[in-house]
Design a protein around this motif. Structure first.
Motif, PDB file in Angstrom:
ATOM      1  N   PHE A 115       3.743  -1.718  -3.885  1.00  8.68           N
ATOM      2  CA  PHE A 115       3.803  -1.755  -2.431  1.00  8.68           C
ATOM      3  C   PHE A 115       2.592  -1.066  -1.802  1.00  8.68           C
ATOM      4  CE2 PHE A 115       8.158  -1.475  -4.082  1.00  8.68           C
ATOM      5  CZ  PHE A 115       8.669  -2.661  -3.603  1.00  8.68           C
ATOM      6  N   LEU A 116       2.279  -1.503  -0.608  1.00  4.46           N
ATOM      7  CA  LEU A 116       1.287  -0.836   0.231  1.00  4.46           C
ATOM      8  C   LEU A 116       2.013  -0.318   1.466  1.00  4.46           C
ATOM      9  CD1 LEU A 116      -1.686  -3.388   0.047  1.00  4.46           C
ATOM     10  CD2 LEU A 116      -1.454  -1.231  -1.204  1.00  4.46           C
ATOM     11  N   PHE A 117       1.768   0.933   1.821  1.00  8.28           N
ATOM     12  CA  PHE A 117       2.458   1.568   2.940  1.00  8.28           C
ATOM     13  C   PHE A 117       1.510   1.705   4.130  1.00  8.28           C
ATOM     14  CE2 PHE A 117       4.448   3.077  -0.956  1.00  8.28           C
ATOM     15  CZ  PHE A 117       5.774   2.801  -0.699  1.00  8.28           C
ATOM     16  N   TYR A 118       2.026   1.381   5.301  1.00  7.94           N
ATOM     17  CA  TYR A 118       1.264   1.490   6.538  1.00  7.94           C
ATOM     18  C   TYR A 118       2.081   2.277   7.553  1.00  7.94           C
ATOM     19  CZ  TYR A 118      -1.467  -2.257   4.396  1.00  7.94           C
ATOM     20  OH  TYR A 118      -2.235  -2.999   3.534  1.00  7.94           O
ATOM     21  N   ASN A 119       1.459   2.580   8.672  1.00  8.64           N
ATOM     22  CA  ASN A 119       2.155   3.347   9.700  1.00  8.64           C
ATOM     23  C   ASN A 119       3.289   2.557  10.345  1.00  8.64           C
ATOM     24  OD1 ASN A 119       0.526   5.610   9.356  1.00  8.64           O
ATOM     25  ND2 ASN A 119      -0.999   4.891  10.822  1.00  8.64           N
ATOM     26  N   ASN A 120       3.256   1.225  10.196  1.00  6.64           N
ATOM     27  CA  ASN A 120       4.294   0.408  10.829  1.00  6.64           C
ATOM     28  C   ASN A 120       5.121  -0.391   9.829  1.00  6.64           C
ATOM     29  OD1 ASN A 120       2.252  -1.270  10.055  1.00  6.64           O
ATOM     30  ND2 ASN A 120       2.336  -2.578  11.866  1.00  6.64           N
ATOM     31  N   GLY A 121       5.055  -0.020   8.547  1.00  7.94           N
ATOM     32  CA  GLY A 121       5.882  -0.726   7.590  1.00  7.94           C
ATOM     33  C   GLY A 121       5.331  -0.725   6.182  1.00  7.94           C
ATOM     34  N   VAL A 122       5.909  -1.573   5.347  1.00 10.64           N
ATOM     35  CA  VAL A 122       5.548  -1.668   3.949  1.00 10.64           C
ATOM     36  C   VAL A 122       5.428  -3.141   3.582  1.00 10.64           C
ATOM     37  CG1 VAL A 122       7.978  -1.576   3.261  1.00 10.64           C
ATOM     38  CG2 VAL A 122       6.214  -1.032   1.591  1.00 10.64           C
ATOM     39  N   VAL A 123       4.504  -3.486   2.679  1.00 13.88           N
ATOM     40  CA  VAL A 123       4.335  -4.861   2.219  1.00 13.88           C
ATOM     41  C   VAL A 123       4.216  -4.852   0.696  1.00 13.88           C
ATOM     42  CG1 VAL A 123       3.188  -5.610   4.335  1.00 13.88           C
ATOM     43  CG2 VAL A 123       1.811  -4.796   2.413  1.00 13.88           C
ATOM     44  N   VAL A 124       4.487  -6.003   0.091  1.00 15.97           N
ATOM     45  CA  VAL A 124       4.302  -6.176  -1.347  1.00 15.97           C
ATOM     46  C   VAL A 124       2.852  -6.568  -1.608  1.00 15.97           C
ATOM     47  CG1 VAL A 124       5.015  -7.466  -3.395  1.00 15.97           C
ATOM     48  CG2 VAL A 124       6.696  -6.872  -1.646  1.00 15.97           C
ATOM     49  N   GLU A 125       2.233  -5.901  -2.569  1.00 12.99           N
ATOM     50  CA  GLU A 125       0.862  -6.248  -2.916  1.00 12.99           C
ATOM     51  C   GLU A 125       0.785  -7.684  -3.428  1.00 12.99           C
ATOM     52  OE1 GLU A 125      -2.012  -2.780  -4.254  1.00 12.99           O
ATOM     53  OE2 GLU A 125      -0.355  -3.016  -5.662  1.00 12.99           O
ATOM     54  N   LYS A 126      -0.380  -8.303  -3.241  1.00  8.25           N
ATOM     55  CA  LYS A 126      -0.583  -9.636  -3.792  1.00  8.25           C
ATOM     56  C   LYS A 126      -0.606  -9.558  -5.315  1.00  8.25           C
ATOM     57  CE  LYS A 126      -3.143 -11.565   0.129  1.00  8.25           C
ATOM     58  NZ  LYS A 126      -4.411 -12.212   0.566  1.00  8.25           N
ATOM     59  N   ILE A 174      15.899  -5.278  11.404  1.00 11.95           N
ATOM     60  CA  ILE A 174      16.095  -3.904  10.968  1.00 11.95           C
ATOM     61  C   ILE A 174      15.998  -2.982  12.176  1.00 11.95           C
ATOM     62  CG2 ILE A 174      15.184  -2.011   9.549  1.00 11.95           C
ATOM     63  CD1 ILE A 174      14.122  -4.100   7.639  1.00 11.95           C
ATOM     64  N   GLU A 175      17.064  -2.266  12.439  1.00 10.57           N
ATOM     65  CA  GLU A 175      17.072  -1.309  13.537  1.00 10.57           C
ATOM     66  C   GLU A 175      16.968   0.098  12.959  1.00 10.57           C
ATOM     67  OE1 GLU A 175      20.476  -1.916  15.945  1.00 10.57           O
ATOM     68  OE2 GLU A 175      19.909  -3.946  16.577  1.00 10.57           O
ATOM     69  N   ALA A 176      15.885   0.784  13.286  1.00  9.57           N
ATOM     70  CA  ALA A 176      15.645   2.130  12.745  1.00  9.57           C
ATOM     71  C   ALA A 176      14.924   2.970  13.788  1.00  9.57           C
ATOM     72  CB  ALA A 176      14.829   2.051  11.463  1.00  9.57           C
ATOM     73  N   ASP A 177      15.128   4.280  13.697  1.00  5.45           N
ATOM     74  CA  ASP A 177      14.521   5.198  14.661  1.00  5.45           C
ATOM     75  C   ASP A 177      13.055   5.475  14.366  1.00  5.45           C
ATOM     76  OD1 ASP A 177      16.951   5.413  15.992  1.00  5.45           O
ATOM     77  OD2 ASP A 177      17.590   7.116  14.754  1.00  5.45           O
ATOM     78  N   ASP A 178      12.666   5.401  13.085  1.00  4.00           N
ATOM     79  CA  ASP A 178      11.277   5.692  12.725  1.00  4.00           C
ATOM     80  C   ASP A 178      10.916   4.900  11.474  1.00  4.00           C
ATOM     81  OD1 ASP A 178      12.295   7.165  10.468  1.00  4.00           O
ATOM     82  OD2 ASP A 178      12.605   8.873  11.816  1.00  4.00           O
ATOM     83  N   ILE A 179       9.650   5.007  11.066  1.00  3.39           N
ATOM     84  CA  ILE A 179       9.152   4.214   9.950  1.00  3.39           C
ATOM     85  C   ILE A 179       9.775   4.646   8.630  1.00  3.39           C
ATOM     86  CG2 ILE A 179       7.128   5.671   9.471  1.00  3.39           C
ATOM     87  CD1 ILE A 179       7.422   1.815   9.334  1.00  3.39           C
ATOM     88  N   LEU A 180      10.118   5.921   8.493  1.00  3.70           N
ATOM     89  CA  LEU A 180      10.769   6.386   7.279  1.00  3.70           C
ATOM     90  C   LEU A 180      12.106   5.698   7.096  1.00  3.70           C
ATOM     91  CD1 LEU A 180      11.139   8.202   4.826  1.00  3.70           C
ATOM     92  CD2 LEU A 180      11.907  10.021   6.360  1.00  3.70           C
ATOM     93  N   ILE A 192      14.652  -1.087   3.875  1.00  5.56           N
ATOM     94  CA  ILE A 192      14.094  -2.184   3.080  1.00  5.56           C
ATOM     95  C   ILE A 192      14.327  -1.952   1.598  1.00  5.56           C
ATOM     96  CG2 ILE A 192      11.930  -3.262   2.335  1.00  5.56           C
ATOM     97  CD1 ILE A 192      10.939  -3.066   5.171  1.00  5.56           C
ATOM     98  N   PHE A 193      14.021  -0.745   1.127  1.00  7.21           N
ATOM     99  CA  PHE A 193      14.187  -0.455  -0.301  1.00  7.21           C
ATOM    100  C   PHE A 193      15.653  -0.524  -0.715  1.00  7.21           C
ATOM    101  CE2 PHE A 193      10.009   1.873  -0.016  1.00  7.21           C
ATOM    102  CZ  PHE A 193       9.322   0.961  -0.808  1.00  7.21           C
ATOM    103  N   ASN A 194      16.532  -0.017   0.125  1.00  5.91           N
ATOM    104  CA  ASN A 194      17.956  -0.069  -0.203  1.00  5.91           C
ATOM    105  C   ASN A 194      18.470  -1.506  -0.244  1.00  5.91           C
ATOM    106  OD1 ASN A 194      18.917   2.676  -0.568  1.00  5.91           O
ATOM    107  ND2 ASN A 194      18.398   3.024   1.561  1.00  5.91           N
ATOM    108  N   ARG A 195      17.988  -2.329   0.687  1.00  3.69           N
ATOM    109  CA  ARG A 195      18.382  -3.737   0.691  1.00  3.69           C
ATOM    110  C   ARG A 195      17.858  -4.447  -0.559  1.00  3.69           C
ATOM    111  NH1 ARG A 195      17.484  -6.094   6.853  1.00  3.69           N
ATOM    112  NH2 ARG A 195      19.141  -4.918   7.882  1.00  3.69           N
TER     113      ARG A 195
END
Length: 260
Positions: A181-192, A228-234, A240-243
């Motif tokens: 994964f790559l982590f950003y300030n607004n979310g996470v993505v799967v690497e290519k 996804i409804e969440a208060d912050d990026i954490l 996402i990981f739990n799902r």
């Protein structure tokens, strides 16, 4: 000195770097890291309550440690000579490195680690053995369900790593860490997909690698399909990981005919 805690690998040093190049048959200076870090370097060394954990390249190790005089003993073996030690930094000479076993000091190699003062043990401890079982690669060809099980463990490790690091640092870094994964300030993505990725090395061939990647990507898409409804990026990334873990738990993959 307080030896317990997480020590991050910072650098290595050799008295005679050219001799190292010759030993490893290195042609370009930049190639030395590929050999050195897998042999004597580590992403981290973790010492806690008489237990030592280390991650070096793809190799995760754990054991009992004792510090006597100027040496660190791991599982009864004298593993490191302590060259310098203070609350912020330790410099070690790895005694198990064959290149060091001579009568002179000209070719000695030294490793420098820096103390992570923010890292303390509690439930989310990704250095613990229970979160690293996915690193134990089978010697035999794995069945599809075995690959799914390993993938579930990798996703769990990713969740623990992210949640732990997010509590310690403003930005989660995955350089040198075996996460897809790559982590950003607004979310996470799967690497290519690329077979050279560290986390894919645990799968034995290209076919298994592509299967694992496709399952991971599908799990990720499933986890982000609903709002996804969440208060912050954490909280957002944790959901996402739990799902993803929940989705992978539901998979029961049949064995391909060639493996039956």
């Amino acid at each position: 000195m307080d030896w317990e805690g997480k020590w991050n690998f910072k650098s290595y040093k050799a008295h005679d770097i050219q001799a190292l190049y010759q030993h490893f048959k290195i042609r370009k200076s930049g190639e030395i890291d590929e050999f050195m870090l897998h042999l004597v370097g580590a992403d981290y060394v973790f010492l806690n309550e008489g237990k030592a954990y280390s991650l070096s390249g793809m190799h995760y190790q754990s054991g009992d440690y004792v510090i006597q005089d100027d040496f660190i003993w791991i599982n009864g073996q004298k593993a490191f000579q302590i060259i310098e030690g203070n609350p912020d930094r330790i410099i070690l000479k790895p005694l198990g490195f064959i290149f060091n076993q001579d009568d002179t000091t000209a070719n000695d190699v030294f490793l420098t680690y820096e103390k992570d003062h923010q890292y303390t043990t509690f439930e989310l401890d990704y250095t613990a053995p229970k979160y690293n079982t996915w690193r134990n690669q089978s010697k035999d060809k794995e069945k599809r369900q075995d690959i799914i099980n390993r993938l579930k463990q990798q996703v769990e490790y990713s969740r623990i790593y992210f949640e732990k690091e997010s509590k310690l640092h403003q930005m989660v870094k995955t350089i040198g860490v075996e996460l897809p994964f790559l982590f950003y300030n607004n979310g996470v993505v799967v690497e290519k997909f690329h077979p050279a990725q560290k986390w894919l090395k645990y799968y034995q061939n290209y076919e298994d690698q592509t299967f694992a990647y496709n399952m991971l990507l599908h799990a990720f898409k499933q986890s982000t399909y609903e709002i996804i409804e969440a208060d912050d990026i954490l909280a957002y990334n944790s959901i996402i990981f739990n799902r993803m873990q929940d989705y992978l738990e539901t998979l029961n993959v049949s064995i391909p005919s060639e493996e039956e």
